[in-house]
Design a protein around this motif. Structure first.
Motif, PDB file in Angstrom:
ATOM      1  N   LYS A 128       3.915   1.501  -1.454  1.00  9.76           N
ATOM      2  CA  LYS A 128       4.332   1.540  -3.004  1.00  9.76           C
ATOM      3  C   LYS A 128       3.872   2.122  -3.609  1.00  9.76           C
ATOM      4  CE  LYS A 128       7.539  -2.839  -2.701  1.00  9.76           C
ATOM      5  NZ  LYS A 128       7.616  -3.833  -3.391  1.00  9.76           N
ATOM      6  N   ARG A 129       2.297   1.525  -3.373  1.00  7.53           N
ATOM      7  CA  ARG A 129       1.475   1.853  -4.077  1.00  7.53           C
ATOM      8  C   ARG A 129       1.091   4.323  -3.818  1.00  7.53           C
ATOM      9  NH1 ARG A 129      -0.678   4.186  -8.206  1.00  7.53           N
ATOM     10  NH2 ARG A 129       1.290   3.907  -9.010  1.00  7.53           N
ATOM     11  N   LYS A 130       1.240   4.370  -2.679  1.00  5.71           N
ATOM     12  CA  LYS A 130       1.142   5.961  -2.248  1.00  5.71           C
ATOM     13  C   LYS A 130       2.099   7.078  -2.793  1.00  5.71           C
ATOM     14  CE  LYS A 130      -1.707   5.195   2.020  1.00  5.71           C
ATOM     15  NZ  LYS A 130      -1.290   4.873   3.346  1.00  5.71           N
TER      16      LYS A 130
ATOM     17  N   VAL B 195       1.168  -1.072   0.175  1.00  3.52           N
ATOM     18  CA  VAL B 195      -0.164   0.236  -0.029  1.00  3.52           C
ATOM     19  C   VAL B 195       0.641   1.023   0.102  1.00  3.52           C
ATOM     20  CG1 VAL B 195      -1.876   1.226   1.733  1.00  3.52           C
ATOM     21  CG2 VAL B 195      -1.757  -1.083   0.871  1.00  3.52           C
TER      22      VAL B 195
ATOM     23  N   MET C   1       4.248   6.387  -5.283  1.00  2.93           N
ATOM     24  CA  MET C   1       4.150   6.146  -6.067  1.00  2.93           C
ATOM     25  C   MET C   1       3.341   6.856  -7.437  1.00  2.93           C
ATOM     26  SD  MET C   1       6.563   4.405  -7.646  1.00  2.93           S
ATOM     27  CE  MET C   1       6.200   4.368 -10.315  1.00  2.93           C
ATOM     28  N   ARG C   2       1.895   6.658  -7.112  1.00  7.45           N
ATOM     29  CA  ARG C   2       0.620   7.600  -6.537  1.00  7.45           C
ATOM     30  C   ARG C   2       0.976   9.467  -6.819  1.00  7.45           C
ATOM     31  NH1 ARG C   2      -4.873   7.313  -7.374  1.00  7.45           N
ATOM     32  NH2 ARG C   2      -5.467   9.128  -6.494  1.00  7.45           N
TER      33      ARG C   2
END
Lengths: 637, 640
Positions: free
Chosen positions: A316-318, A314, A320-321
């Motif tokens: 990682k996604r935040k 999660v 990358m976002r």
């Protein structure tokens, strides 16, 4: 017989071969200006220089040395300032003193080299040698195994010698004290190599100076006594020094170490101007961030985020976002609407739900905030982040390039070479006595050099070091950076590659501002094999450079001998504060003052400044256009 | 050179340069011509070889020249050429290839020629080839030529004992390295999908370690799509890891229509017939005899259409009343419509004998809805899709699907519009549904979720709207069938189902099917509706009614307000009395009329009003006459 210049009139005289001066030299010669480029140093780069180890020691001593003697000379200087030459006001320069202003709290330390079992002992193991000039004739004992002086038995002897040297009327002169100390060292160190002799000389003179200073004081403190006495018995220090002197030429130690962003002002300039072909770079491998006794790899690029195992899916996604947005944030104004004036931290925590370690990484390792994050608003933070992200992917998975053979001097020399190719004249180790100012117009008209030759020019580009002291008002508030150059014997992080960056966010090692540590290894041609150079820097805060940086260094380097085999041992550490000086008084308008290195990690601001100076001097002219196509070399006229 | 300024090349210099180039072109054309002359004359000599070298070092994509070069080489090594000489010849050839490779690293012909050399040389050095291909992939990690060549080299190396042992592992690690450098690399993921099953063959790996390895794969690929949810290479690998269960084709039912002397056999998927299905009957002496006759499907209008279909009809050569008719279908006799389905075992289906339903309420002629639902399920006894990497139990499969659903849903919480996440979720949900069975509550919920996902995807991914509309239609249709069964008053509470055999008790009579205003674009399994007599699919987005040909008991069809452009599939529907195709997209009278050619039905009212062709050229009288000529029982209503 001094070599006099044939031509004494130039479009531009440039004093100092620092970064900004050198870019201007190249740019001006490129468009056909006649350029005379002088430097009082015998090396390129000025305050941006890369020095070998011996030069660095020399540099340290010359800057430190002046501190100790400047007190007495100030009256004399005041008298020297006023002079007239051929109707012009002649302002005396004082390169050594002015340069010294740019640095403070300089101190260096030399550490014993951890022993290998089969090392040949530098100090002889003979009991018969005694400490000279001391009535107590007890012998000094050396441990057979590790050559460390058995202080329990012998320390009193050195204490006695120290006390003797500090109090004795006999040894008033610096030289004589130095001689005594030299003899003392030589009596113990039998291996007579050139480096050993040199190391002994350096150390003796350092101690002599120390003794001389304390001789003047009424009470000799126990601390001073202890310091002198341990120094007298510290043969390991000499041993290390000798080793470093021996490998001196393999070091390129940057006074103001910097990185080159893979996309930015400098890299474009290097490519467009063709200077890049004179230079070699390596990609900086990894960035680490410190938190609670651990260093984590900073996931900067997509590949880093993917391979990083310390952050959750999660997160990682935040991350990358956020990174994807920041790369192109100007196209998504709705995303940060209402946050523009708020803190960058607020945007990250509220809008992108980034917190904890990840937040620290974004602020200090990606946006590379160098001071207080509470001074950075959303727009500034996004700009910084974008600048970083744009640099990724151009030359592999890294945002920065590291110059081989050091950074500052090499790049400066590259531009100087362009200048020379287009007819610029170079003279190093060439100082300037006076700057000549026409009083009626208040314009610079020329200068008098060390050979008393008068040289004139329309413009003067000068490093601040050459500015006559009269322009300095004193007690000005200058941007100050605490720096350290540390030579160690191992990588600080495993698999960190030839160059890595380590960042301590604020308050992690009792630091007010973030501390950066750049580690270089032999692969960057800045140090020998099995040696590693650490460059620490932070915005100055405490009493001195060492205080600002020592806690960070302590997390990386083993200051206790043989405490842990895995942790790197230090060999040498130099701490200093370096200032970016600004001049508040009026300077004639045809004098361009090239600034000192700033606290940033890159050359971007300095490059922009150089370009602005050029545009001011030569409006409408092209700034370092590409040279002719090398394929067309056959068509040289 | 210092201190001297350079000048731009003059026009004259430019002219000289152009002339030089022109002469180069002329020279090249000359060489090509000379080479072709040699080729025509079959002169495979040294000179020919030099010519090919010259051409190929400038233009390595000239495959004709490569072919000629091979002929020359073969000629050279034929005869009394020693092994060493051969080796030498091919070695220098490999060096030449290395040079031209620089000109174009993505040339098929260079790789082709290299393989040919290695396959023909006495002692190929495969280790060297591996080093070479490593360098290639360092230069461009996504050069699929390089990856293909690598697989070729590896296949050769794995035949050498000293390499064979660890080659899978080292190759697997190699793909990891490449993926870590840049995971947007289909070739690397693909290579991995080829290696993982081989790694699993390792006898030293126990089940737990195998399981760990698979878990690691899921972690790796998750990390990739969490890092970049828009990168499809990772998603496709994830789909491969999850795998899709092969669904079993089954026979929904069979009956013998005693009035028309025909056997009707319905599959739950379209199948092609390779070998006619066998029909046997019991004679007086209780012996089974083969019944001769012929099969055709009821699909479409043309003979070609009838080569495959959902519903098949057998017409015996001898019209007689048979007792205990049995139809046998073997897997090798059919061709599935796609690779995701297959017939796993022989089917022996007893036909139920009786009259057509509309004439009597004969219980025997029915399809069992329970069979319909059961057959849409995966056979739990034979999960097969992931056997290549790790055999799993049904519970493990369910656990995996559920945990992946959670992972993707977490991602969707942060990235609600991620189209790849949504698509993956729909796949996972449908896989789970096929395992747990169509008629469970969970399956119903899954279908609802899939429908919602499709609605989102239709809006997000405009380029693939049709695909998601079709997927959505499938989910809606299956839900509807399920509802139909659940609400059916005669539905038995308990289902006992064995070997695809029809239940003989507790059958349900369902004859009406209504599914309107759902934006349906297709009817995925029309054979399920075989027993339906009244069908209402109005207000949808169906573009074709060809599927109606399967529903041979249809009496009334309402398909108004759809997107149908022509009438087809209805001319053999003998019981059709009402066909409402009002307000569709029929553009021409012919498109409507031709659907009734060879009309086999009786009286039928057809409403064609509100179709575009009527507005264009309204000729009611002419059309009615024409219709009367081809199908006199058909009464059409045509209003603008």
């Amino acid at each position: 017989m001094p070599q006099l210049l044939e031509v004494t009139e130039y479009d531009v005289i440039i004093l100092g071969t620092g970064y900004i001066e050198s870019i201007l030299a190249g740019a001006l010669a490129r468009i056909g200006k006649s350029v005379l480029h002088l430097d009082a140093n015998n090396f390129y780069g000025g305050n941006w220089s890369s020095l070998n180890f011996r030069e660095l020691l020399e540099w340290t001593r010359s800057i430190k040395g002046f501190v100790e003697f400047s007190v007495n000379k100030s009256n004399q200087e005041r008298q020297e300032r006023q002079e007239r030459i051929e109707g012009k006001k002649a302002l005396m320069t004082n390169f050594t003193k002015v340069r010294q202003q740019a640095y403070s709290t300089i101190e260096y330390e030399i550490y014993p080299i951890p022993k290998q079992v089969d090392d040949i002992p530098l100090v002889e193991n003979d009991d018969s040698e005694t400490v000279p000039k001391v009535e107590s004739q007890e012998t000094l004992q050396y441990d057979q195994d590790d050559n460390i002086v058995d202080s329990a038995i012998t320390q009193p002897d050195y204490d006695a010698l120290a006390r003797f040297l500090l109090t004795s009327e006999e040894y008033e002169q610096n030289d004589t004290i130095a001689n005594v100390i030299t003899e003392q060292f030589k009596s113990k160190i039998l291996v007579r190599t050139r480096e050993n002799e040199e190391a002994i000389a350096i150390e003796s003179s350092r101690l002599a100076q120390l003794l001389q200073m304390h001789k003047n004081s009424e009470n000799i403190s126990e601390e001073t006594l202890r310091h002198v006495s341990t120094s007298l018995s510290n043969f390991e220090r000499i041993e290390t020094l000798a080793v470093l002197l021996k490998e001196s030429k393999r070091y390129c130690l940057d006074l103001a170490p910097k990185l080159v962003p893979c996309r930015g002002e400098l890299i474009e300039l290097l490519i467009n101007s063709g200077v890049a072909k004179y230079l070699e770079f390596k990609a900086m491998d990894k960035t680490y961030i410190y938190s609670v006794d651990a260093f984590d790899k900073v996931p900067c690029s997509k590949e880093d985020v993917f391979t990083n195992q310390s952050i959750s899916l999660v997160e990682k996604r935040k991350l990358m976002r956020f990174l994807t947005f920041a790369l192109d944030y100007t196209n998504f104004p709705d995303t940060y609407k209402g946050y523009e004036e708020k803190l960058f931290v607020t945007l990250l925590t509220e809008k992108f739900k980034i917190d904890g370690k990840l937040l620290m990484a974004v602020l200090y390792a990606i946006a590379l905030i160098r001071n207080d994050a509470n001074d950075v608003n959303t727009i500034q933070g996004l700009e910084k982040t974008q600048r970083y992200l744009r640099s990724l992917g151009r030359y592999g998975n890294t945002a920065f390039l590291v110059g081989l053979y050091g950074c500052g001097s090499e790049i400066a020399q590259g531009f100087c070479r362009i200048c020379a190719v287009y007819g610029g004249i170079y003279m190093l180790d060439h100082s300037v006595k006076h700057l000549l100012i026409d009083e009626s117009s208040n314009k610079f008209t020329g200068l008098v050099d060390v050979n008393d030759q008068q040289i004139s020019s329309t413009f003067l580009v000068s490093s601040i070091d050459y500015l006559p002291p009269i322009f300095f008002k004193g007690n000005e508030c200058w941007e100050t950076t605490s720096r350290a150059i540390v030579i160690i014997d191992k990588f600080i992080h495993e698999e960190s590659g030839d160059a890595s960056l380590t960042i301590y966010p604020p308050e992690t090692v009792k630091n007010k501002y973030p501390i950066t540590v750049l580690q270089l290894s032999a692969g960057t041609q800045t140090c020998p094999e099995d040696r590693y150079v650490l460059y620490l820097s932070t915005k100055a805060n405490g009493q001195n450079a060492k205080e600002d940086l020592i806690n960070a260094l302590d997390k990386l380097v083993n200051f206790t001998i043989n405490k842990d085999k895995g942790i790197p041992n230090p060999l040498f550490a130099l701490f200093y504060r370096q200032k970016k000086r600004t001049i508040s008084s009026e300077v004639p308008e045809n004098i361009i003052l090239a600034g000192d290195p700033d606290s940033s990690l890159d050359f971007e601001e300095a490059t922009i400044q150089a370009k602005q100076f050029f545009e001011k001097m030569c409006p409408g002219e092209e700034f370092l256009p590409a040279g002719p196509d090398p394929d067309e070399e056959e068509f040289i006229v | 050179m210092h201190g001297r300024k350079r000048a731009k090349p003059t026009a004259e210099v430019e002219k000289l340069r152009k002339e030089r180039e022109a002469s180069k072109i002329k020279e090249y054309n000359g060489i090509v011509a000379a080479c072709f002359e040699k080729k025509t004359k079959c002169e495979y000599d040294k000179e020919a070889f030099i010519l090919t070298t010259k051409i190929l070092s400038q233009n390595p994509d000239f495959y004709t020249i490569w072919n000629f070069r091979r002929s020359v080489l073969l000629n050279e090594i034929s005869g009394d050429c020693s092994e060493e000489e051969k080796q030498q010849k091919f070695s220098s050839e490999l060096l030449f290839l290395q040079e031209v490779f620089r000109l174009n690293p993505k040339s098929y012909w260079i790789f082709n020629h290299r393989r040919w050399c290695l396959d023909n040389m006495p002692n190929p050095d495969w280790k060297n080839e591996l080093d070479l291909v490593c360098k290639m992939l360092d230069m461009d990690a996504r050069n699929f030529h390089g990856w293909g060549y690598r697989r070729y080299v590896i296949s050769k190396l794995s035949c050498i004992d000293s390499y064979a042992v660890n080659i899978c592992k080292t190759e697997f690690d190699f793909t990891t390295t490449k993926i870590n450098q840049n995971f947007s690399n289909y070739s690397a993921w693909h290579q991995r999908s080829k290696l993982l099953p081989k790694l699993m063959e390792d006898k030293e790996l126990d089940d737990q370690r195998k399981k760990n390895l698979i878990d690691q794969e899921f972690e790796l690929v998750k990390s990739a799509f969490y890092t970049d949810p828009d990168d499809q290479s990772a998603w496709l690998y994830h789909w491969w890891l999850i795998g899709r269960e092969i669904r079993h084709i089954s026979v929904l039912g069979a009956y013998y229509d005693t009035q028309n002397f025909q056997i009707v056999l319905a599959f739950d998927d379209e199948v092609g017939m390779l070998t006619p299905f066998q029909v046997t009957c019991k004679d007086d002496t209780s012996q089974f005899n083969i019944v001769e006759g012929h099969w055709r499907s009821v699909s479409g209008d043309s003979d070609l259409d009838r080569m495959y279909g959902f519903v098949w009809i057998f017409t015996p050569n001898m019209k007689s009343t048979f007792t205990e008719l049995v139809v046998t279908v073997k897997p090798e006799w059919i061709v599935p419509s796609h690779s995701g389905v297959k017939l796993v075992r022989n089917i022996q289906m007893c036909c139920h004998v009786g009259q057509l339903p509309q004439q009597s309420q004969d219980k025997l002629i029915q399809m069992s809805p329970q069979i319909v639902t059961e057959n849409m399920k995966i056979d739990p006894s034979s999960l097969c899709s992931r056997e290549d990497i790790l055999p799993v139990t049904i519970q493990e499969r369910i656990n995996r699907l559920q945990s992946e659903i959670i992972t993707v849903k977490e991602l969707l919480e942060i990235e609600p519009e991620s189209k790849w996440s949504l698509q993956t979720l729909s796949i996972l949900l449908r896989e789970l549904k096929y395992i747990s069975g169509l008629n469970t509550e969970e399956a119903m919920n899954n279908d609802q979720e899939v429908i919602t996902i499709c609605d989102q995807l239709i809006n997000i991914d405009k380029l693939r709207t049709k695909r998601f509309e079709d997927l959505r239609s499938k989910a809606i249709f299956e839900t509807a069938i399920n509802n139909l069964i659940q609400t059916s008053p005669n539905a038995p509470q308990e289902i006992t189902f064995r070997d695809n055999k029809l239940l003989t008790s507790e059958k349900t009579q369902l004859s009406t099917f209504t599914l309107t205003s759902k934006n349906l674009t297709l009817i995925p399994t029309p054979s399920i509706l075989l027993y339906i007599r009244i069908l209402d699919l109005s207000h949808n987005k169906l573009t074709s009614i060809i599927f109606l040909s399967n529903l041979i008991h249809l009496q009334e069809v309402d398909i108004c307000n759809n997107c149908i452009s022509c009438i087809n599939g209805v001319n053999k529907l003998r019981f059709l009395r009402v066909l409402n195709v009002q307000s569709n997209l029929i553009e021409s009278w012919e498109a409507a009329k031709n659907g009734f050619v060879k009309w086999q039905g009786g009286e039928c009212r057809v409403n064609l009003s509100g179709n575009p062709f009527i507005d264009k050229n309204f000729e009611e009288t002419k059309w009615k006459i024409e219709m009367n000529e081809i199908a006199q029982n058909v009464n059409i209503t045509i209003k603008p």
